[in-house]
Design an enzyme around this catalytic site. Structure first.
Site, PDB file in Angstrom:
ATOM      1  N   ARG A 109     -19.885 -13.398   7.143  1.00 43.20           N
ATOM      2  CA  ARG A 109     -19.262 -13.358   5.816  1.00 43.20           C
ATOM      3  C   ARG A 109     -19.793 -14.519   4.974  1.00 43.20           C
ATOM      4  O   ARG A 109     -19.641 -15.674   5.357  1.00 43.20           O
ATOM      5  CB  ARG A 109     -17.731 -13.455   5.946  1.00 43.20           C
ATOM      6  CG  ARG A 109     -17.054 -13.473   4.600  1.00 43.20           C
ATOM      7  CD  ARG A 109     -15.532 -13.532   4.626  1.00 43.20           C
ATOM      8  NE  ARG A 109     -15.092 -13.624   3.255  1.00 43.20           N
ATOM      9  CZ  ARG A 109     -14.176 -14.457   2.792  1.00 43.20           C
ATOM     10  NH1 ARG A 109     -13.492 -15.235   3.611  1.00 43.20           N
ATOM     11  NH2 ARG A 109     -13.885 -14.494   1.505  1.00 43.20           N
ATOM     12  N   HIS A 154     -16.058 -16.469  -4.814  1.00 46.02           N
ATOM     13  CA  HIS A 154     -15.317 -17.385  -3.951  1.00 46.02           C
ATOM     14  C   HIS A 154     -15.127 -18.699  -4.738  1.00 46.02           C
ATOM     15  O   HIS A 154     -15.819 -19.688  -4.497  1.00 46.02           O
ATOM     16  CB  HIS A 154     -16.088 -17.614  -2.648  1.00 46.02           C
ATOM     17  CG  HIS A 154     -15.271 -18.212  -1.543  1.00 46.02           C
ATOM     18  ND1 HIS A 154     -15.080 -17.616  -0.319  1.00 46.02           N
ATOM     19  CD2 HIS A 154     -14.585 -19.376  -1.465  1.00 46.02           C
ATOM     20  CE1 HIS A 154     -14.331 -18.374   0.454  1.00 46.02           C
ATOM     21  NE2 HIS A 154     -14.014 -19.457  -0.223  1.00 46.02           N
ATOM     22  N   GLU A 199      -9.088 -14.937  -2.105  1.00 44.69           N
ATOM     23  CA  GLU A 199      -7.817 -15.655  -2.305  1.00 44.69           C
ATOM     24  C   GLU A 199      -7.413 -15.772  -3.777  1.00 44.69           C
ATOM     25  O   GLU A 199      -7.214 -16.887  -4.299  1.00 44.69           O
ATOM     26  CB  GLU A 199      -7.890 -17.047  -1.687  1.00 44.69           C
ATOM     27  CG  GLU A 199      -8.102 -17.044  -0.191  1.00 44.69           C
ATOM     28  CD  GLU A 199      -7.789 -18.396   0.463  1.00 44.69           C
ATOM     29  OE1 GLU A 199      -7.667 -19.397  -0.253  1.00 44.69           O
ATOM     30  OE2 GLU A 199      -7.650 -18.422   1.703  1.00 44.69           O
ATOM     31  N   ASN A 339      -6.740 -13.937   5.114  1.00 47.57           N
ATOM     32  CA  ASN A 339      -6.991 -15.325   5.516  1.00 47.57           C
ATOM     33  C   ASN A 339      -5.674 -15.919   5.995  1.00 47.57           C
ATOM     34  O   ASN A 339      -4.681 -15.913   5.262  1.00 47.57           O
ATOM     35  CB  ASN A 339      -7.497 -16.173   4.340  1.00 47.57           C
ATOM     36  CG  ASN A 339      -8.918 -15.816   3.927  1.00 47.57           C
ATOM     37  OD1 ASN A 339      -9.559 -14.961   4.550  1.00 47.57           O
ATOM     38  ND2 ASN A 339      -9.417 -16.464   2.904  1.00 47.57           N
ATOM     39  N   TYR A 341      -4.105 -19.439   7.940  1.00 47.52           N
ATOM     40  CA  TYR A 341      -4.295 -20.763   8.537  1.00 47.52           C
ATOM     41  C   TYR A 341      -3.013 -21.318   9.129  1.00 47.52           C
ATOM     42  O   TYR A 341      -3.008 -21.910  10.195  1.00 47.52           O
ATOM     43  CB  TYR A 341      -4.809 -21.755   7.473  1.00 47.52           C
ATOM     44  CG  TYR A 341      -6.259 -21.536   7.113  1.00 47.52           C
ATOM     45  CD1 TYR A 341      -7.265 -22.227   7.767  1.00 47.52           C
ATOM     46  CD2 TYR A 341      -6.631 -20.618   6.131  1.00 47.52           C
ATOM     47  CE1 TYR A 341      -8.605 -22.027   7.462  1.00 47.52           C
ATOM     48  CE2 TYR A 341      -7.967 -20.412   5.813  1.00 47.52           C
ATOM     49  CZ  TYR A 341      -8.956 -21.113   6.487  1.00 47.52           C
ATOM     50  OH  TYR A 341     -10.274 -20.905   6.188  1.00 47.52           O
ATOM     51  N   GLU A 408     -10.592 -15.148   7.448  1.00 52.00           N
ATOM     52  CA  GLU A 408     -10.664 -16.601   7.672  1.00 52.00           C
ATOM     53  C   GLU A 408      -9.515 -17.031   8.565  1.00 52.00           C
ATOM     54  O   GLU A 408      -8.382 -16.530   8.425  1.00 52.00           O
ATOM     55  CB  GLU A 408     -10.545 -17.399   6.361  1.00 52.00           C
ATOM     56  CG  GLU A 408     -11.770 -17.411   5.509  1.00 52.00           C
ATOM     57  CD  GLU A 408     -11.618 -18.293   4.264  1.00 52.00           C
ATOM     58  OE1 GLU A 408     -10.954 -19.354   4.353  1.00 52.00           O
ATOM     59  OE2 GLU A 408     -12.153 -17.902   3.224  1.00 52.00           O
TER      60      GLU A 408
HETATM   61  C1  NOJ Z   1      -9.705 -20.837   2.267  1.00 53.68           C
HETATM   62  C2  NOJ Z   1     -10.878 -20.836   1.333  1.00 53.68           C
HETATM   63  O1  NOJ Z   1     -11.303 -19.514   1.147  1.00 53.68           O
HETATM   64  C3  NOJ Z   1     -12.036 -21.688   1.852  1.00 53.68           C
HETATM   65  O2  NOJ Z   1     -12.951 -21.834   0.819  1.00 53.68           O
HETATM   66  C4  NOJ Z   1     -11.537 -23.023   2.355  1.00 53.68           C
HETATM   67  O3  NOJ Z   1     -12.571 -23.861   2.772  1.00 53.68           O
HETATM   68  C5  NOJ Z   1     -10.554 -22.774   3.482  1.00 53.68           C
HETATM   69  N1  NOJ Z   1      -9.430 -22.045   2.960  1.00 53.68           N
HETATM   70  C6  NOJ Z   1     -10.031 -24.055   4.121  1.00 53.68           C
HETATM   71  O4  NOJ Z   1      -9.305 -24.764   3.169  1.00 53.68           O
END
Ligand code: NOJ
Length: 498
Positions: A109, A154, A199, A339, A341, A408
């Site tokens: 990606r 992006h 995002e 995504n 985290y 992600e």
């Molecule tokens: C999501 C974002 O898409 C990416 O650009 C960023 O580096 C990561 N989060 C980590 O913060």
């Protein structure tokens, strides 16, 4: 990137506030049953243009809003760095290809730099060197049996378009649609999986809302909703162009990448706070595209209309979608990129507390904080792998069985090669993906680690590293060296098993 989490608040209160298991949102707690991935499951890794490519003005590239902002004001970034050179993929893509092959990735990606292709953002300014570069990247990936998963935007809007107000100007929709059309025309014969926008919620709130990200506009509670409206329209138009003009010939897929943060709250009101938080954080962008009814989530419509009225405004800060747009947006995702985290707890925010109205945060009305027992990489990134599974279940319960690719998921540290915490994070999140697939029957088709290599991390610069490969940022040759996590990921991919 820094997110505002009031840790001191957490230390005071989070011991007594426990999330309740009250909604459809939480998945079952059945133990892990299997450690093998389905045969058609695909593994990837991701980067983005501004963060990785470098060559910021090479061969006719125009400036993005990030180039201009960070040249004018280096102090916007913690270590005063920028993406001018970074890992220099523009000049040394073969080094990336080598590690992509080494890992055995099924797909890669990456994003296209809009101003590298169109220096002033408009199709009148086509830069042939940009076309050549992306042709080279795509062709080399395909020659090695690696599928390109290409993101059109992006965060790095061309500066010429930002000068017009960027995504807060309705003209953004047409600029983006004609850029997307060009991408299909140039690369659609080989690229079969497109992501329109990365995002959009976070981008709009951080770039136009709370001013944390470039262009740091601080049009809080107004600019962010305008931006969101235009992002959704731009996505829908780009999708429709593909369906109308390219699908028959190319047979590819177009989706979007939305980010989600697991948010756990106490029950309250008619709609539980968990679901309500999800409506704001994920539903804002997902509901118009993926729900049967279309349009913004009802709770946002109602509450932001009310808030706007209380503020004495002539109209709602959340733009109204007319039937034309509601219909155009509905069903415009062939897959959903997710995504994930981190997760957080939330308690109702006292309106006079922290955020002055208006703001997205004030509209959501939650004070957010992490559980101190979760391993923490920084103020916003804590490891709670079950949050990923819960979100996958929430999506299933709201939007059915759309194909989902985790686009992600990743961990930040100081960049050391012995990255034990990253390995923990990676394997535990993959186990929750497996649980979601095997136990909950969620339709997850792929996983993408962020990031393939260390790169420029927005407001943290190079002070945080997410890569599977370390990059010697200070050296001219930008050597890539595998971290221990790269070896672990490589073995998981080879064995299709954790
Ligand atoms: C999501 C974002 O898409 C990416 O650009 C960023 O580096 C990561 N989060 C980590 O913060």
């Amino acid at each position: 990137m820094a997110r505002i989490l009031d840790i001191s608040f957490c230390l005071l209160f989070c011991i007594v506030i426990l999330p309740e298991n009250t909604t459809s949102y939480r998945s079952s707690s059945r133990p892990n049953v299997r450690s093998d991935f389905p045969k058609d499951f695909k593994f990837g890794a991701a980067t983005s243009a501004y963060q990785t490519e470098g060559g910021w003005d090479a061969d006719g590239k125009g400036p993005s809003m990030w180039d201009v902002a960070l040249h004018n004001n280096p102090s916007l970034v913690l270590d005063r760095s920028n993406g001018d050179v970074s890992g220099d993929s523009y000049h040394v893509f073969d080094k990336d290809l080598k590690i992509i092959k080494e890992l055995g990735l099924d797909f890669y990606r990456f994003s296209i730099s809009w101003p590298r292709l169109l220096p002033n953002g408009d199709i009148s300014s086509l830069n042939q060197a940009g076309v050549k570069y992306y042709n080279m990247v795509i062709d080399k990936l395909l020659a090695n049996n690696i599928e390109p998963l290409v993101t059109m935007l992006h965060f790095d809007i061309p500066d010429e378009i930002q000068k017009l107000g960027g995504a807060t100007n309705p003209i953004f929709v047409d600029y983006f649609a004609s850029y997307a059309n060009l991408l299909y025309k140039l690369f659609g014969d080989r690229v079969k999986n497109w992501v329109t926008i990365n995002e959009p919620r976070l981008f709009c709130v951080y770039s136009y809302g709370n001013g944390i990200l470039v262009p740091n506009l601080n049009t809080s509670g107004v600019g962010d909703y305008l931006c969101g409206d235009h992002m959704l329209k731009a996505h829908a138009k780009a999708y429709k162009i593909y369906q109308d003009h390219y699908f028959q010939q190319f047979r590819g897929r177009v989706g979007i990448v939305l980010e989600a943060v697991g948010t756990y709250c106490r029950k309250g009101g008619s709609l539980s706070l968990n679901d309500r938080a999800m409506e704001y954080y994920l539903g804002w962008m997902a509901h118009p595209l993926l729900s049967n009814k279309g349009d913004y989530p009802e709770v946002m419509r109602k509450e932001i209309d009310e808030n706007s009225k209380l503020e004495g405004r002539a109209w709602s800060r959340l733009p109204k979608l007319d039937q034309h747009w509601i219909d155009l947006m509905k069903g415009t995702c062939d897959f959903l990129g997710l995504n994930y985290y981190s997760s957080q707890y939330g308690v109702p925010l006292n309106r006079t507390d922290q955020f002055k109205p208006p703001s997205f945060e004030q509209d959501v009305g939650l004070q957010l904080f992490a559980d101190p027992s979760w391993p923490a990489a920084n103020s916003w990134l804590t490891s709670f792998p079950k949050g990923l599974r819960d979100i996958l279940n929430w999506i299933k319960s709201q939007y059915g069985d759309i194909d989902i690719i985790i686009t992600e998921n990743g961990w930040a540290d100081g960049g050391q090669l012995k990255d034990t915490e990253r390995i923990e994070y990676l394997t535990k999140h993959l186990q929750e993906v497996l649980n979601a697939i095997h136990i909950d029957k969620c339709n997850v088709k792929g996983y993408t680690y962020w990031s393939l290599l260390d790169s420029f991390e927005w407001v943290s610069g190079f002070s945080e590293r997410f890569g599977l490969y370390s990059v010697d940022i200070g050296s001219p040759t930008k050597e890539r060296t595998p971290k221990e996590s790269a070896i672990v990921y490589k073995n998981i991919i080879r064995n299709r098993k954790i």
